[in-house]
Motif scaffolding. Structure first.
Motif, PDB file in Angstrom:
ATOM      1  N   GLN A   1       8.732  11.044   5.066  1.00 17.99           N
ATOM      2  CA  GLN A   1       9.354  11.239   3.755  1.00 17.99           C
ATOM      3  C   GLN A   1       8.441  10.796   2.615  1.00 17.99           C
ATOM      4  O   GLN A   1       8.501  11.358   1.517  1.00 17.99           O
ATOM      5  N   LEU A   2       7.605   9.803   2.875  1.00 23.10           N
ATOM      6  CA  LEU A   2       6.699   9.295   1.849  1.00 23.10           C
ATOM      7  C   LEU A   2       5.362  10.030   1.828  1.00 23.10           C
ATOM      8  O   LEU A   2       4.504   9.738   0.981  1.00 23.10           O
TER       9      LEU A   2
ATOM     10  N   ALA B   1       0.827  -1.205   0.000  1.00 19.91           N
ATOM     11  CA  ALA B   1       0.000   0.000   0.000  1.00 19.91           C
ATOM     12  C   ALA B   1       0.864   1.259   0.000  1.00 19.91           C
ATOM     13  O   ALA B   1       0.574   2.232  -0.706  1.00 19.91           O
ATOM     14  N   ALA B   2       1.935   1.250   0.808  1.00 17.57           N
ATOM     15  CA  ALA B   2       2.828   2.420   0.849  1.00 17.57           C
ATOM     16  C   ALA B   2       3.517   2.631  -0.493  1.00 17.57           C
ATOM     17  O   ALA B   2       3.661   3.760  -0.972  1.00 17.57           O
TER      18      ALA B   2
ATOM     19  N   ASN C   1      -2.796  -3.106  13.427  1.00 17.50           N
ATOM     20  CA  ASN C   1      -2.198  -3.205  12.098  1.00 17.50           C
ATOM     21  C   ASN C   1      -3.239  -3.041  10.992  1.00 17.50           C
ATOM     22  O   ASN C   1      -2.996  -2.345   9.993  1.00 17.50           O
ATOM     23  N   GLY C   2      -4.390  -3.680  11.150  1.00 17.47           N
ATOM     24  CA  GLY C   2      -5.416  -3.614  10.115  1.00 17.47           C
ATOM     25  C   GLY C   2      -5.894  -2.199   9.850  1.00 17.47           C
ATOM     26  O   GLY C   2      -6.130  -1.808   8.701  1.00 17.47           O
ATOM     27  N   ARG C   3      -6.068  -1.403  10.908  1.00 17.70           N
ATOM     28  CA  ARG C   3      -6.506  -0.017  10.735  1.00 17.70           C
ATOM     29  C   ARG C   3      -5.459   0.805   9.988  1.00 17.70           C
ATOM     30  O   ARG C   3      -5.796   1.607   9.106  1.00 17.70           O
ATOM     31  N   PHE C   4      -4.206   0.599  10.326  1.00 14.03           N
ATOM     32  CA  PHE C   4      -3.112   1.332   9.688  1.00 14.03           C
ATOM     33  C   PHE C   4      -3.036   0.995   8.194  1.00 14.03           C
ATOM     34  O   PHE C   4      -2.916   1.892   7.339  1.00 14.03           O
ATOM     35  N   VAL C   5      -3.126  -0.291   7.869  1.00 11.92           N
ATOM     36  CA  VAL C   5      -3.051  -0.713   6.471  1.00 11.92           C
ATOM     37  C   VAL C   5      -4.231  -0.157   5.680  1.00 11.92           C
ATOM     38  O   VAL C   5      -4.071   0.309   4.538  1.00 11.92           O
TER      39      VAL C   5
ATOM     40  N   THR D   1       9.779  -0.683   9.627  1.00 11.82           N
ATOM     41  CA  THR D   1      10.828   0.320   9.401  1.00 11.82           C
ATOM     42  C   THR D   1      11.684  -0.071   8.200  1.00 11.82           C
ATOM     43  O   THR D   1      12.007   0.769   7.347  1.00 11.82           O
ATOM     44  N   VAL D   2      12.059  -1.338   8.102  1.00 18.27           N
ATOM     45  CA  VAL D   2      12.857  -1.806   6.967  1.00 18.27           C
ATOM     46  C   VAL D   2      12.069  -1.651   5.665  1.00 18.27           C
ATOM     47  O   VAL D   2      12.607  -1.173   4.655  1.00 18.27           O
ATOM     48  N   ALA D   3      10.789  -2.035   5.667  1.00 12.00           N
ATOM     49  CA  ALA D   3       9.983  -1.958   4.450  1.00 12.00           C
ATOM     50  C   ALA D   3       9.843  -0.517   3.966  1.00 12.00           C
ATOM     51  O   ALA D   3       9.992  -0.231   2.770  1.00 12.00           O
ATOM     52  N   LEU D   4       9.569   0.408   4.870  1.00  9.67           N
ATOM     53  CA  LEU D   4       9.394   1.812   4.483  1.00  9.67           C
ATOM     54  C   LEU D   4      10.712   2.421   4.016  1.00  9.67           C
ATOM     55  O   LEU D   4      10.738   3.227   3.074  1.00  9.67           O
TER      56      LEU D   4
END
Length: 604
Positions: A193-194, A152-153, A240-244, A440-443
C-alpha cells in the motif's frame, strides 16, 4: 524676537496688513490670506482648514489664530506658549526613546537565554516573532526524528504525498540488529500500500509461509491463510539493516525529502505546542529546525517520548541472538518456535545461507558473555532442546562466539496529545517480539497517518492537524491492539511454569493449534496481521482455556479436575485482561463511541 515671529507668519498662511476686523489691531496689524480662507468669511466664525504640521508649526498656527480671534493678546504670550510647547515635545521625545531602548535591551536578554540552550523556547516579546519567522522560512512540512523502519517508510510516504520532509537520524550507516527481521504477511500488504514492496528485493530476503511449532519431541505446522491473496503475498525475513537501507535510499530519491545525520537533543516547545527540534549535526554544530509537524520515531531507546506519552516500559526477558550458517531447518520457508524450558526459542531464515536463532532468557539477569558462562548455558541448557536438524549448526555458532543480546521491551500506547508532534514506532508502542509484529504495527500506523493527513492542504492549519493527530491514536487501535495483546498473551502462555494450571494451559494451546482448521488458521491470521480483530482474539484465547478445561473432564470429571479447570480459567483471565486494560477496552472493542473517529476532513 517679535520681529522673527512676524517674519515667519507668511509660512503659516498669514500676512501683515491694515485690514479692519471690527476693532483695530495693534500695529503691526494681521489679516488672513485670501487664498487660505477658501472663500470663507471671518465674520461667520468658520474654522480654519487644518493641515498636519510638526510640533513647532502647530504651536505657531494656534498662536496665530489666537492673535486673530483675540487681538488683545501680545506677542510675548505667543512666544511663551511656543517655548513651553517645545519644551514639552523635547521631554516627550526623550521618554519615547528611553522606552524603545529598554524594549531592545529586553529582547537582547531573551535572545541570550535561548542561545544558552534552553529546551523550551521562550514565548515572550521578540522571541515569538523571531521563532515564527524561522518556522515560516524553513520551508519544511514535517520533521522526522529517526530513520529506522518507521522513519524511513514515513519519509518516503509523506514525500510521495508532496510534503517537504527533513529526516534526522543518529547513524545513517547500515546497522546490525537481531530483531526486526521478520515481516508478517499483514505487514507486507501494508508495504504494498505504501509502494515500498521492492525494498525486500535485492537483499536476499526469504519468503515465510507460516510457522512450525515444537514441543517435547512433537511438532505441528501452521500455515498462513493466504488463499485469498496474490501469490507474491507472504511473510518476509531478512537482515534488518539491509531492509532499512533500501527504504532510506528510496526515500532519498525524492527531491522533497532530505536525510541528515545528527542527534536530536530536545523538542522545541511554545505554549504547549511543539515547533521543531534542536539537534547536533555530524560535525558537532548545534542547530534548530522548525516545522508544523514533528514525528518522533527514534526507537525503543527514545529519549524524547516522555513529553509525548506516559511510558510504562516492562522488560520481561532478553533475546540472545546467534546466526546459524549453512543450516537446513526442518520446514523450509517457515519460522520455527520451540516451546523450550524455561521460555521459547525462535529460528527463521534471514538469507539463503543464514538462520537467525533467538533464545529467550526470562528476567533481566543474564549469564555473562565475557567469562564464557553464556556459552556454557547455551550448550548445556538450550542446545538439547533445539531440533536435531539445527543442533550442530547451533553449537558451531556458540563456539564461534558472535553472541549478541537485546532486551525485550513492552510498552502499551498511552499518548499525551500534543499539538505539533506525534509518536510512531517503538518509541510509542512496543510488544514482546515473539510474534514478530513490530514492523507490521509500524507500517499499519503509517498507512493510517497518511490517509489522515491527505485531506489537509497545509499542515500549518494547526487546529485541523491537532484533531487529526488525536484521531490517529484511535484509528490505529484495531491492528495495533490485536497484535500487541496476542504477543503478550502468547509469551506468557508459552513460558514453562511449575504452576499446574499454567502448564495445562500451555499444553492445551499446543494441542488446540494442532487441531487444524479454524483452530489453527484463526490464531495464525491474527498473529500475521491478516485479521486484526480484537474480539476474534479474545474468543480464540478463551476457546483454548475451555478446551483445556474440557480435557480435564475426560474421561470423568472430579472435584480435582473442576478445581483445576477453574484455576485454568482464572489463569487465562489473569493473562489477557491486564493486557486488554493496558491497551484500552473502549479503544479496542468500542472505537465507534469515540468522537475522534467521525471528524470530517477540513475544507480544501
Amino acid at each position: 524676537m517679535k520681529l522673527a515671529v512676524i517674519q515667519n507668519l507668511p509660512r503659516l498662511g498669514l500676512t501683515t496688513t491694515t485690514a479692519s476686523l471690527g476693532s483695530p489691531l495693534p500695529s503691526p496689524r494681521l489679516s488672513l490670506s485670501t487664498r487660505r480662507l477658501r472663500n470663507t468669511s471671518l465674520t461667520t466664525g468658520t474654522a480654519f482648514p487644518r493641515r498636519k504640521k510638526d510640533g513647532h508649526e502647530r504651536a505657531s498656527l494656534i498662536s496665530a489664530e489666537t492673535v486673530i480671534m483675540a487681538p488683545a493678546i501680545e506677542f510675548d504670550q505667543f512666544i511663551l506658549a511656543t517655548f513651553f510647547a517645545s519644551l514639552f515635545a523635547l521631554v516627550l521625545v526623550f521618554v519615547l526613546r528611553r522606552s524603545s531602548r529598554d524594549r531592545k535591551d529586553d529582547a537582547d536578554s531573551n535572545r541570550s537565554k535561548r542561545n544558552r540552550g534552553l529546551d523550551v523556547v521562550s514565548s515572550r516579546n521578540d522571541a515569538v516573532s523571531r521563532n515564527l519567522a524561522a518556522e515560516d522560512d524553513s520551508g519544511i512540512d514535517v520533521i522526522i526524528v529517526g530513520a529506522g523502519v518507521a522513519g524511513a517508510a514515513l519519509a518516503h510516504t509523506l514525500g510521495k504525498e508532496g510534503r517537504r520532509v527533513h529526516v534526522i537520524e543518529r547513524d545513517l550507516s547500515e546497522q546490525e540488529r537481531i530483531v526486526g527481521e521478520l515481516l508478517q504477511p499483514g505487514g507486507y500488504l501494508k508495504l504494498i500500500q505504501l509502494g515500498l514492496e521492492d525494498c525486500v528485493k535485492e537483499i536476499d530476503a526469504q519468503r515465510v509461509l507460516g510457522y512450525a511449532l515444537f514441543k517435547d519431541g512433537k511438532h505441528t505446522k501452521l500455515s498462513y491463510p493466504l488463499e485469498a491473496f496474490d501469490s507474491n503475498v507472504s511473510g518476509r525475513s531478512f537482515h534488518n539493516g539491509r531492509f532499512v537501507q533500501r527504504m532510506r535510499d528510496k526515500a532519498a530519491t525524492l527531491s522533497n525529502v532530505r536525510l541528515e545525520q545528527g542527534t536530536v537533543t530536545s523538542l522545541l516547545e511554545e505554549n504547549g505546542t511543539v515547533k521543531g527540534v534542536q539537534y547536533k549535526t555530524k560535525e558537532g554544530n548545534e542547530l534548530r529546525l522548525y516545522a508544523p509537524l514533528t514525528v518522533v520515531c527514534d526507537g525503543c531507546f527514545s529519549n524524547l517520548r516522555r513529553s509525548l506519552c506516559k511510558p510504562k516500559v516492562d522488560v520481561p526477558s532478553t533475546f540472545v541472538g546467534l546466526v546459524l550458517e549453512n543450516c537446513e531447518l526442518p520446514f523450509a520457508n517457515h519460522g520455527h518456535v520451540v516451546l523450550a524450558d524455561p521460555s521459547p526459542i525462535l529460528l527463521y531464515p534471514i538469507s539463503s545461507s543464514e538462520v537467525r536463532c533467538l533464545v529467550d532468557v526470562p528476567g533481566q539477569k543474564l549469564p555473562p558473555i565475557a567469562n564464557g558462562e553464556m556459552a556454557k548455558y547455551l550448550k548445556t541448557q538450550v542446545a538439547p532442546q533445539i531440533p536435531p536438524e539445527a543442533r550442530e549448526a547451533f553449537i558451531a555458532a556458540v563456539e564461534k562466539g558472535n553472541i549478541r543480546t537485546m532486551p525485550n521491551r513492552s510498552m502499551p500506547a498511552d499518548p499525551v496529545p500534543t499539538p505539533g508532534a506525534l509518536l510512531l514506532g517503538d518509541s510509542f508502542n512496543m510488544r514482546h517480539p515473539l510474534t514478530g509484529g513490530g514492523m507490521t504495527v509500524a507500517l499499519a500506523d503509517i498507512v493510517v497517518l497518511r490517509d489522515l493527513l491527505r485531506p489537509i492542504h497545509s499542515l500549518k492549519d494547526k487546529e485541523a492537524l491537532s484533531k487529526y493527530i488525536e484521531s490517529f491514536y484511535t484509528l490505529r487501535k484495531p491492528v495495533a491492539s490485536t497484535i500487541n495483546t496476542l504477543a503478550g498473551a502468547l509469551y506468557k502462555v508459552f513460558l514453562a511454569s511449575s504452576d499446574e494450571a499454567k502448564t495445562e494451559m500451555r499444553e492445551a494451546c499446543f494441542d488446540y493449534l494442532s487441531l487444524g482448521g479454524v483452530c489453527s488458521s484463526g490464531p495464525v491470521a491474527l498473529l500475521s496481521g491478516l485479521n486484526p480483530r480484537p474480539l476474534s482474539l479474545v474468543l480464540h484465547f478463551f476457546a483454548v482455556a475451555i478446551y483445556a478445561v474440557g480435557r480435564l473432564m475426560l474421561p470423568f470429571p472430579s472435584i480435582k479436575s473442576f478445581w483445576l479447570g477453574a484455576r485454568v480459567i482464572s489463569s487465562a483471565s489473569g493473562i489477557i485482561f491486564p493486557i486488554i486494560k493496558a491497551e484500552g477496552v473502549r479503544q479496542m472493542f468500542f472505537p465507534r463511541t469515540i468522537s475522534a473517529l467521525y471528524r470530517t476532513p477540513p475544507l480544501q
